[in-house]
Design a protein around this motif. Structure first.
Motif, short mmCIF file in Angstrom:
data_model
loop_
_atom_site.label_atom_id
_atom_site.label_comp_id
_atom_site.label_asym_id
_atom_site.label_seq_id
_atom_site.Cartn_x
_atom_site.Cartn_y
_atom_site.Cartn_z
N THR A 104 0.85 -1.19 0.00
CA THR A 104 0.00 0.00 0.00
C THR A 104 0.89 1.24 0.00
O THR A 104 2.03 1.20 0.45
CB THR A 104 -0.91 0.03 1.24
OG1 THR A 104 -0.09 0.07 2.41
CG2 THR A 104 -1.84 -1.16 1.29
N SER A 162 0.46 5.51 0.78
CA SER A 162 -0.46 6.55 1.23
C SER A 162 -0.52 7.67 0.21
O SER A 162 0.39 7.84 -0.61
CB SER A 162 -0.02 7.10 2.59
OG SER A 162 1.17 7.83 2.45
N ALA A 163 -1.55 8.45 0.27
CA ALA A 163 -1.71 9.57 -0.66
C ALA A 163 -0.61 10.59 -0.45
O ALA A 163 -0.12 11.20 -1.40
CB ALA A 163 -3.08 10.21 -0.47
N THR A 164 -0.17 10.76 0.79
CA THR A 164 0.88 11.72 1.08
C THR A 164 2.20 11.29 0.44
O THR A 164 2.89 12.12 -0.17
CB THR A 164 1.06 11.86 2.60
OG1 THR A 164 -0.21 12.16 3.18
CG2 THR A 164 2.04 12.95 2.94
N LEU A 205 -2.34 17.43 3.64
CA LEU A 205 -2.33 16.04 4.11
C LEU A 205 -1.28 15.81 5.19
O LEU A 205 -1.50 15.05 6.13
CB LEU A 205 -2.08 15.08 2.93
CG LEU A 205 -3.22 14.94 1.94
CD1 LEU A 205 -2.80 14.06 0.77
CD2 LEU A 205 -4.44 14.34 2.63
N THR A 260 -0.38 15.12 10.53
CA THR A 260 0.45 14.05 11.05
C THR A 260 1.43 14.59 12.08
O THR A 260 1.60 15.79 12.26
CB THR A 260 1.24 13.39 9.91
OG1 THR A 260 2.13 14.35 9.34
CG2 THR A 260 0.31 12.86 8.83
#
Length: 66
Positions: free
Chosen positions: A4, A6-8, A44, A48
């Protein structure tokens, strides 16, 4: 096995690839797309722990230059 991303992380890769191109050959739409992806990346990453750490570092740098 599944991978996978992540979009970031994906946007960070896209931004790096786009910024490595020569700036003389860009059109306005290319520049606008790069700015848009950078802004979305910033939004995004802001939520975090990394984003909070960067914000604190920038805040310290701003306070030091006053």
């Amino acid at each position: 096995m599944q991978y996978t991303i992540s979009a970031t992380a994906f946007l960070a890769i896209v931004i790096v690839i786009r910024l490595r191109r020569r700036t003389e050959a860009r059109r306005r739409t290319d520049e606008a797309f790069t700015v848009f992806t950078a802004v979305v990346f910033g939004v995004l990453i802001a939520t975090t722990a990394w984003g909070h750490a960067i914000l604190q570092l920038v805040g310290i740098a701003v306070e030091a230059t006053r």
